[in-house]
Design a protein around this motif. Structure first.
Motif: not given
Ligand code: F6P
Length: 323
Positions: A72, A126-128, A170-172, A223, A253, A256
């Motif tokens: 990122r 993206t997994i979202d 997951m899922g901000r 989340e 994670h 992921r």
């Molecule tokens: O965007 C994918 C994701 O896995 C989200 O579901 C999660 O909130 C975020 O990335 C976590 O990101 P990082 O691995 O940078 O903490």
């Protein structure tokens, strides 16, 4: 177009490798050279490039993560960072880009195109599953199956011990994983950021379940839900409702990683190939995706401004099926 670059950016997602493979092999098929840009926008700024040939993508279709690595990037958010990246791209003779990632990747690609006019096609990775202009994103299916498998296992203990489990997925900003693994895992309640949720209502539902002699329950929470996630929900329930012995699990994670499902491999392969064809057709500044199982193009201007709407009626289905 003689040479293109491909990169993965943002959170890794299972199936990204299948997509990279499709980009490289489709480009070679059309006599286009491919440069792999490592670590997403960070590697672009640093000129961290490697030449890709058909062998560099051998034996990766079944692997999770991304062979190109990802990051990122804060630097790419600045005009200066993007200018540096553009200089590296020019030096390497790259004429077009395929960007695989989520909303941050799309935003970066769009800003880059606007500033430097380099042709770019974004691919939803993206997994979202929360990107506008597509019903599907690479990695979502695998992540969902991982979450469902975990819930099935947790249910064994919930049932054996008469417990309540709060499972955080997951899922901000998006509740697709929560909603669908909740339905598939038979959860009693699902809490997502797209809906106003209130733990008092949850407790009310648990009370009703008790009246129907329910002995165990599973709540799935995204989340990013406003309740504050699994720990906050568990604490509040513990304070107000002691019928169940309550535990929480944060899947994190784990969702992921892993071997991509067949669906993720096939869809990623189709999207990767479509992205190269779009560049070849002279298209740019757009995202490829799927609508009703057909390849769809959406301008990045639109895709970055809009959010994919969740069908919140499905939350009602959770309640009906919870009994
Ligand atoms: O965007 C994918 C994701 O896995 C989200 O579901 C999660 O909130 C975020 O990335 C976590 O990101 P990082 O691995 O940078 O903490």
């Amino acid at each position: 177009m003689k040479r293109i670059g491909v990169y993965t950016s943002g959170g890794d997602a299972p199936g990204m490798n299948a997509c990279i493979r499709a980009v490289v092999r489709t480009a070679i098929y059309h006599d286009i050279e491919v440069v792999g840009i490592q670590r997403g926008y960070e590697g672009m700024i640093d000129g961290d490039f490697r030449k890709m040939d058909r062998h560099s993508v051998s034996n990766i279709i079944q692997r999770g993560g991304t062979i190109l690595k990802t990051s990122r990037s804060e630097r790419f958010r600045t005009e200066e960072g993007r200018q540096r990246a553009y200089n590296r791209i020019k030096e390497a003779g790259i004429e077009g880009l395929v960007a695989i990632g989520g909303d941050g990747t799309y935003a970066g690609a769009h800003a880059f195109y606007q500033q430097c006019k380099i042709p770019v096609i974004a691919v939803p990775g993206t997994i979202d599953n929360d990107l506008y202009g597509t019903d599907y994103t690479i990695g979502y299916d695998t992540a969902l199956n991982t979450a469902v498998e975990a819930i099935d296992k947790i249910r064994n203990t919930a049932d054996s011990h008469n417990r309540l489990f709060i499972v955080e997925v997951m899922g901000r900003e998006a509740g697709y994983i929560a909603l669908n693994c909740g339905i598939a895992g038979g959860a009693e309640v699902v809490l997502v950021p797209e809906n106003d949720s209130n733990v008092d209502d949850v407790i009310q539902k648990l009370e009703e379940g008790r009246k129907h002699n329910k002995t165990s329950s599973i709540i799935v929470v995204a989340e990013g839900d406003q309740s504050g996630g699994a720990i906050a929900v568990a604490n509040q329930i513990n304070e107000q409702f002691d019928y169940y012995d309550t535990r929480f699990v944060i899947l994190g994670h784990v969702q992921r990683g892993g071997v991509p499902t067949c669906r993720d491999r096939v869809m990623a392969s189709r999207l990767g190939s479509a992205s190269v064809e779009a560049l070849q057709d002279g298209l740019s500044n757009l995202a490829v995706g799927f609508i009703n199982n057909r390849i769809n193009h959406t301008s990045l201007a639109k895709a970055t401004k809009n959010h994919r709407e969740m069908d919140t009626n499905l939350l009602e289905l959770v309640e009906i099926l919870a009994g």
